[in-house]
Scaffold this active site. Structure first.
Site, PDB file in Angstrom:
ATOM      1  N   LYS A  19      37.646  -7.828   9.428  1.00  0.00           N
ATOM      2  CA  LYS A  19      36.599  -8.192  10.384  1.00  0.00           C
ATOM      3  C   LYS A  19      37.200  -8.322  11.775  1.00  0.00           C
ATOM      4  CE  LYS A  19      34.058 -11.086  12.999  1.00  0.00           C
ATOM      5  NZ  LYS A  19      34.467 -12.038  14.067  1.00  0.00           N
ATOM      6  N   GLY A  22      34.600  -9.943  19.194  1.00  0.00           N
ATOM      7  CA  GLY A  22      34.998 -10.713  20.354  1.00  0.00           C
ATOM      8  C   GLY A  22      35.963  -9.996  21.266  1.00  0.00           C
ATOM      9  N   GLY A  53      30.216 -10.289  20.273  1.00  0.00           N
ATOM     10  CA  GLY A  53      29.490 -11.281  21.056  1.00  0.00           C
ATOM     11  C   GLY A  53      29.636 -11.125  22.555  1.00  0.00           C
ATOM     12  N   ASP A 170      31.273 -12.736  10.573  1.00  0.00           N
ATOM     13  CA  ASP A 170      32.146 -13.235   9.508  1.00  0.00           C
ATOM     14  C   ASP A 170      31.407 -13.237   8.170  1.00  0.00           C
ATOM     15  OD1 ASP A 170      34.482 -13.824  11.102  1.00  0.00           O
ATOM     16  OD2 ASP A 170      33.357 -15.495  11.934  1.00  0.00           O
ATOM     17  N   LYS A 225      33.724 -19.176  11.147  1.00  0.00           N
ATOM     18  CA  LYS A 225      34.740 -18.328  10.522  1.00  0.00           C
ATOM     19  C   LYS A 225      35.345 -19.012   9.296  1.00  0.00           C
ATOM     20  CE  LYS A 225      37.123 -16.079  13.418  1.00  0.00           C
ATOM     21  NZ  LYS A 225      36.407 -14.810  13.233  1.00  0.00           N
TER      22      LYS A 225
END
Length: 267
Positions: A19, A22, A53, A170, A225
């Site tokens: 994953k 950001g 994000g 996540d 997370k």
């Protein structure tokens, strides 16, 4: 036992779900470094799941919207959903795919609902159009991995009615991990999870995690997370690694059985 050890036949044959999101998406060199490591994993099937994000925030601001978060999770009003889905399933996803393909990886861009992989229900946390993912059908991913493609999956899902929903990346990665019975690596911009003394923890279990969350030591996006990793560790009955994307070589170290980042334990 470290679940990433290549000495284990059953572990070595499991796919690896990574994953990202950001800050790595704002640094092309960091993404390229990660993809270069993935390219070296010739005998390992890899799936990338991403958020984005920073891109979403920028596009929402350009459209005159403000961003609200609760418990580290994005609140998604219906009027923002088209922008969020366009940012994640469009701009971010296709950018990652293009970079991967330019480096010789056969990348394919997907969303959670493609191929009926993952179905979603609305979250009960009053977050608007935010979905809770549930595993459904692995046929599409099985076919892509068998033919050596690199699936790149955005965290956009859909309700049974067909309405699009935003899914925490996540949680999306955990769902894909469960779908494939895969290993899971949650990459972040720090070297793991910090304890109350400010030092990075090599290991973290359920009781310790919730104590640190209640104390406010684990906060913001790291809360989501850690909760996702705890859920995955419990469901898969093995540890989940939270490590830094700023050291892509950590992926190789993990596969070699070295303990890096913070290992989220199943018990």
């Amino acid at each position: 036992m470290n679940t990433f050890s290549t000495t284990s036949k059953t572990t070595a044959t499991k796919p690896l779900v990574i994953k990202i999101g950001g800050a790595i998406l704002e640094k092309e060199s960091a993404l390229q470094a990660l993809l270069a490591v993935i390219a070296k994993l010739r005998n390992k099937q890899v799936v990338l799941v991403h958020g984005g994000g920073c891109v979403v925030d920028e596009m929402l601001a350009q459209a005159g919207f403000t961003t609200e978060k609760k418990h580290g999770l994005r609140v998604t009003p219906s009027e923002q959903m088209s922008i969020i889905s366009g940012a994640l399933a469009g701009t971010v996803n296709k950018s990652i795919v293009a970079t991967a393909n330019s480096m010789g990886l056969m990348a394919v861009g997907l969303s959670l609902n493609d191929g009926d992989m993952v179905s979603c229900e609305l979250s009960l946390l009053e977050l608007g159009f935010v979905g809770v993912p549930k595993t459904n059908n692995s046929k599409l991913l099985d076919s892509l991995l068998k033919t050596e493609f690199l699936p790149v999956i955005s965290s956009i899902g859909a309700l049974p009615s067909g309405e699009l929903v935003n899914v925490n990346a996540d949680d999306a990665a955990v769902a894909i991990c469960q779908l494939l019975n895969a290993e899971l690596l949650l990459l972040t911009d720090v070297n793991g999870v910090k304890g109350s003394d400010g030092e990075y923890l090599s290991s973290l279990d359920h009781e310790q995690a919730h104590s640190l969350i209640n104390e406010g030591v684990i906060a913001g996006g790291m809360t989501a997370k850690v909760n996702a990793a705890l859920h995955a560790a419990k469901q898969l009955r093995r540890s989940i690694a939270v490590a830094s994307w700023q050291s892509p070589e950590q992926i190789m170290q993990l596969l070699d059985g070295q303990g890096v980042g913070t290992q989220i334990q199943p018990h």
